[in-house]
Motif scaffolding. Structure first.
Motif, PDB file in Angstrom:
ATOM      1  N   LEU A  11     -13.113  -4.608   2.388  1.00  0.00           N
ATOM      2  CA  LEU A  11     -13.179  -3.151   2.444  1.00  0.00           C
ATOM      3  C   LEU A  11     -14.447  -2.652   3.130  1.00  0.00           C
ATOM      4  CD1 LEU A  11     -11.899  -2.255  -1.147  1.00  0.00           C
ATOM      5  CD2 LEU A  11     -10.584  -2.437   0.978  1.00  0.00           C
ATOM      6  N   TYR A  58      -4.089  -5.706  -2.818  1.00  0.00           N
ATOM      7  CA  TYR A  58      -2.808  -5.598  -3.502  1.00  0.00           C
ATOM      8  C   TYR A  58      -2.006  -6.893  -3.397  1.00  0.00           C
ATOM      9  CZ  TYR A  58      -3.865  -0.577  -3.441  1.00  0.00           C
ATOM     10  OH  TYR A  58      -4.466   0.650  -3.601  1.00  0.00           O
ATOM     11  N   ASP A  75      -7.487   2.742   5.856  1.00  0.00           N
ATOM     12  CA  ASP A  75      -7.484   2.145   4.519  1.00  0.00           C
ATOM     13  C   ASP A  75      -6.629   0.876   4.492  1.00  0.00           C
ATOM     14  OD1 ASP A  75      -8.427   2.240   1.877  1.00  0.00           O
ATOM     15  OD2 ASP A  75      -6.582   3.165   1.148  1.00  0.00           O
ATOM     16  N   HIS A 114       0.835  -1.207   0.000  1.00  0.00           N
ATOM     17  CA  HIS A 114       0.000   0.000   0.000  1.00  0.00           C
ATOM     18  C   HIS A 114       0.868   1.255   0.000  1.00  0.00           C
ATOM     19  CE1 HIS A 114      -2.845   3.083   1.204  1.00  0.00           C
ATOM     20  NE2 HIS A 114      -3.853   2.235   1.104  1.00  0.00           N
ATOM     21  N   ARG A 156      -6.995  -2.424   2.222  1.00  0.00           N
ATOM     22  CA  ARG A 156      -6.704  -2.426   0.788  1.00  0.00           C
ATOM     23  C   ARG A 156      -5.430  -3.226   0.488  1.00  0.00           C
ATOM     24  NH1 ARG A 156      -9.268   0.038  -3.092  1.00  0.00           N
ATOM     25  NH2 ARG A 156     -10.514   1.164  -1.552  1.00  0.00           N
ATOM     26  N   GLU A 209     -12.583  -8.186  -2.159  1.00  0.00           N
ATOM     27  CA  GLU A 209     -13.005  -6.808  -1.923  1.00  0.00           C
ATOM     28  C   GLU A 209     -14.005  -6.682  -0.772  1.00  0.00           C
ATOM     29  OE1 GLU A 209     -14.186  -4.657  -5.366  1.00  0.00           O
ATOM     30  OE2 GLU A 209     -12.276  -4.957  -6.401  1.00  0.00           O
TER      31      GLU A 209
END
Length: 444
Positions: A415, A361, A354, A297, A357, A412
């Motif tokens: 998130l 990645y 965040d 990140h 995330r 996802e």
């Protein structure tokens, strides 16, 4: 750092949503992620009492008479996540460099309270804060229940060499440098074996939980090199040996190959970032059992911001563009080579909250979703050297995170965290269940 002023700042933060530490709560999960096997299993009920998972009932949803329950039957429950590389005392912005001359410790303390809460609500119930004088005090305030935040393993001040990545006087003009004098081991700056030992002992005196060294240059420091080795072999060995005396693990920030090799040979626990990691270094890490914390990140964030005029000083900008863009590829190569990988973001470089995330990645880099989740649960617990977290099982800490759907099918989903419990306290849950549990739970 002034602890009293920090605690005053912390005490003004908002209180926990709902506490169920001393009273049993039944958490009904649609399915659970088994971090030991990396598989998602069917319905389970977790009976939580006194901050621990007391029972796990498989194959259905067991009702316990008179016990408040939380309905997560449309969700996947997982052990609380751990981010092994954060900096809760700061967050990157175009003003970051000038703020160091304008802000006081208390300003950073106030900010850290909000950053800690965002991190917890994002599903991260534990973190390693790898460099920042605020962190040990924030850790204590969280442990005392003054503010909400993740469990913190705090490094305190990172250890550097003169002009190195964590030298706090980098970029100062000659007049200011003359007035302040050269920093030494107390400030985390060393230039000999004896000073290396002194710096570790100073971190012990200040109450750190882990030692962080900057084995090579870095991206965001006000200095030209981002990868040159910055410790001699003897210096880094002295840090590791002294840290061992106090029961400390050592995390080594390292981008360049030679600095990494020296750190791994000296016996550090983990390499952070690892941008220019060679096949030889990977082989050495596998031999020594060294962990790799990629922080993809942060790499992507700085590479993106390097394209914006004025976001970074000009001495930093080319490093951010060059080094940041390579970290995800390094993570992919390390995974294929079989290097042990655990989860870390370097958050504080990017925006706090965040953190999840990084999972996306990691998957983009070819790491299977199950292994990415293991990196933030059972593998992170191995890095920390603890056995009571990272797994949903009787006797373990009641750290539970839940997302809608199956993260192995769609990474996802991480998130959008719907539920967060840490040590049996509920900090976040679906709205309908919040109303139901509040109505039936005893008053705090």
């Amino acid at each position: 750092m002034r602890p009293l002023l920090l605690l005053v700042a912390c005490a003004l933060a908002p209180a926990t949503l709902l506490a169920n530490e001393a009273n049993p709560v039944a958490v009904h999960c649609g399915q659970v992620f088994d971090s030991r096997s990396g598989e998602v299993r069917g319905p389970h009920t977790l009976l939580v009492r006194n901050g621990r998972i007391e029972q796990m009932v498989t194959g259905g949803h067991a009702d316990v008479l008179g016990t408040p329950s939380i309905d997560l039957r449309g969700h996947t429950c997982m052990p609380g996540w751990t981010d092994l590389h954060v900096h809760l005392g700061s967050q990157s912005s175009p003003d970051s460099y000038s703020e160091g001359f304008r802000l006081d410790d208390v300003d950073y303390a106030f900010r850290s309270v909000g950053y800690a809460r965002k991190t917890l609500l994002a599903g991260f119930t534990s973190v390693r804060d790898l460099g920042g004088e605020v962190a040990p005090h924030l850790r204590d305030a969280i442990n005392q229940g003054l503010v909400d935040g993740p469990r913190i393993w705090a490094a305190g001040k990172s250890i550097a060499t003169t002009g190195g990545h964590a030298d706090p006087t980098n970029g100062y003009n000659s007049m200011l440098s003359h007035l302040l004098g050269p920093p030494g081991p107390t400030e985390g700056v060393i230039n000999s074996v004896d000073e290396a030992r002194q710096a570790v002992r100073q971190r012990y005196k200040e109450g750190s939980d882990v030692i962080k060294i900057t084995a090579t240059g870095g991206v965001l420091s006000y200095a030209r090199s981002g990868d040159a080795p910055q410790f001699t072999v003897d210096e880094v060995s002295a840090v590791v040996q002294t840290a061992k005396d106090y029961g400390y693990a050592v995390a080594a920030h390292a981008h360049g190959e030679e600095g990494m090799r020296r750190a791994v040979e000296a016996g550090v626990t983990s390499i952070e970032h690892g941008t220019y990691m060679s096949d030889e270094v990977m082989s050495l890490m596998k031999q020594r059992g060294t962990w790799y914390i990629p922080t993809i990140h942060a790499g992507r964030f700085v590479a993106e911001k390097a394209e914006i005029d004025g976001y970074f000083p000009e001495v930093v900008r080319p490093k951010a563009a060059r080094i940041g863009a390579l970290i995800q590829d390094t993570a992919a190569r390390a995974h294929r080579a079989g290097v042990k990988i655990a989860f870390g973001t370097d958050m504080g470089v990017g925006p706090h909250g965040d953190n999840a995330r990084e999972f996306l990645y990691m998957v983009e880099a070819g790491i299977p979703a199950a292994q990415a989740l293991q990196a933030a649960t059972i593998r992170a617990a191995e890095v920390l050297g603890v056995e009571d977290q990272g797994v949903l099982a009787p006797g373990k800490r009641a750290d539970v995170v839940a997302v809608r759907g199956n993260p192995l099918d769609n990474i996802e989903t991480v998130l959008d965290v719907a539920f967060v419990m840490k040590d049996g306290k509920v900090y976040k849950q679906p709205e309908r269940d919040a109303q139901a549990t509040s109505a039936s739970a005893p008053a705090p």
